[in-house]
Design an enzyme around this catalytic site. Structure first.
Site, short mmCIF file in Angstrom:
data_model
loop_
_atom_site.label_atom_id
_atom_site.label_comp_id
_atom_site.label_asym_id
_atom_site.label_seq_id
_atom_site.Cartn_x
_atom_site.Cartn_y
_atom_site.Cartn_z
N SER A 78 9.58 6.12 -3.69
CA SER A 78 9.47 5.50 -2.53
C SER A 78 8.60 6.12 -1.82
O SER A 78 8.56 7.08 -1.51
CB SER A 78 10.98 5.15 -1.85
OG SER A 78 10.99 4.63 -0.60
N GLY A 84 0.80 -1.13 0.03
CA GLY A 84 0.05 -0.15 -0.04
C GLY A 84 0.80 1.26 0.07
O GLY A 84 2.01 1.06 -0.28
N GLY A 125 5.42 4.83 -8.90
CA GLY A 125 6.39 3.68 -8.79
C GLY A 125 5.35 2.19 -8.99
O GLY A 125 5.70 1.59 -9.91
N HIS A 126 4.43 2.31 -8.10
CA HIS A 126 3.62 1.13 -7.90
C HIS A 126 2.54 1.10 -9.30
O HIS A 126 2.56 0.09 -9.60
CB HIS A 126 2.79 1.06 -6.75
CG HIS A 126 3.34 1.03 -5.55
ND1 HIS A 126 3.28 2.13 -4.77
CD2 HIS A 126 4.17 -0.05 -4.85
CE1 HIS A 126 4.38 1.62 -3.54
NE2 HIS A 126 4.50 0.52 -3.65
#
Ligand code: PAF
Length: 288
Positions: A190, A31, A36-37
């Site tokens: 990040s 989560g 980036g995800h």
């Protein structure tokens, strides 16, 4: 977008997709999603399209077994509403949001330990961390019955360890490596970046500059010692960053390397800014 909050509904959905002839691609996350995800999701969608059609499921599970005693599991950001909105926009087909009790059944006795790769580098600093990762990823593979799964190159040791685990356990999951996504100034994306003080955020792109230097030195045929010196010199230009480690390893299996490399190496950095540990990496190929 379908939402599965327990193992039984996730398994039923995956069975349905397979019965419809669809492949299943997993994007495993904890989560606090960022761009980036979403790149992991778009790589998963591309893979599905290239492989005859498929569905993408993103798991969101803050896995307690990969946190050490001193690491604050309770403080890990939980942003479910925002995460679901982002995944909806990204076109994910399903989200798997299990509870701890779904993943860790009472009386469980089995763990997955990738023995050597769990003990080196970050594994030395975070005992038990990679055992927790390997165990939960195996469970997520089994529950989603996925054909493929994306993992970011940013967590290079994790990616290498999961590849090894898939090989060792004959798991029928294709691992899709995804290059690190960076901010405009080069800082690797990040969820930790949100916790940086403004001055530290301004200083943090030094990691990317150090990796650029490493890549250039390797291409010029420098030795491991010279690459390490070059990286340290660049990192020293930002005194706000406290260097925790500079590791240069064989890129394929993270074994130790010395002298002038004749194979690609990976340069792994860990630098602390205030209370926030940032990691970054780059594969650098020697000129042969
Ligand atoms: O990379 C992460 O976010 C986690 O380690 C993972 C792979 C989701 C396992 O909990």
């Amino acid at each position: 977008m379908e939402i599965c909050r327990d193992t039984a509904s996730m398994m039923a959905l995956s069975d349905r997709w397979h019965a419809e002839g669809q492949r299943v691609v997993l994007v495993a996350t904890m989560g606090a999603l960022h761009e980036g995800h979403l790149t992991l999701v778009s790589h998963a969608q591309d893979w599905a399209q290239r492989n005859g059609g498929g569905r993408v499921v993103t798991s969101i599970f803050v896995n307690p077994t990969q946190f050490g005693e001193a690491e604050d599991l309770a403080k890990y950001p939980r942003t479910e509403e925002a995460d679901l909105a982002l995944l909806g926009q990204a076109g994910a087909d399903a989200v798997f949001l299990p509870g701890v009790q779904d993943i860790y059944l009472p009386g469980a006795q089995t763990v997955v330990d990738v023995s050597r790769l769990s003990m080196v580098l970050m594994g030395k600093l975070r005992p038990g961390h990679f055992r927790g990762v390997a165990t939960v990823v195996t469970k997520l593979f089994n529950i989603t019955d996925c054909d493929a799964a994306t993992f970011g190159e940013k967590d290079y040791q994790q990616l290498t360890l999961i590849r090894q685990m898939v090989r060792d356990l004959n798991a029928r999951v294709q691992i899709i490596p995804v290059p690190t996504v960076r901010e405009a100034d080069g800082l690797a994306m990040s969820s930790r970046n949100q916790r940086l003080a403004p001055e530290d955020r301004a200083a943090a792109p030094v990691l990317n500059r150090a990796l650029d230097r490493a890549e250039a030195l390797a291409a010029e045929g420098a030795t491991i010692a010279a690459i390490r010196r070059g990286v340290a010199e660049i990192l020293a230009t930002e005194p706000r960053g406290v260097v925790q480690s500079i590791d240069i390893r064989n890129a394929a299996d993270l074994s130790a390397v010395a002298g002038k490399p004749d194979q690609p190496v990976v340069v792994l950095l860990a630098v602390r800014f205030g209370g926030v540990l940032l990691i970054d990496q780059r594969v650098a190929s020697p000129s042969i």
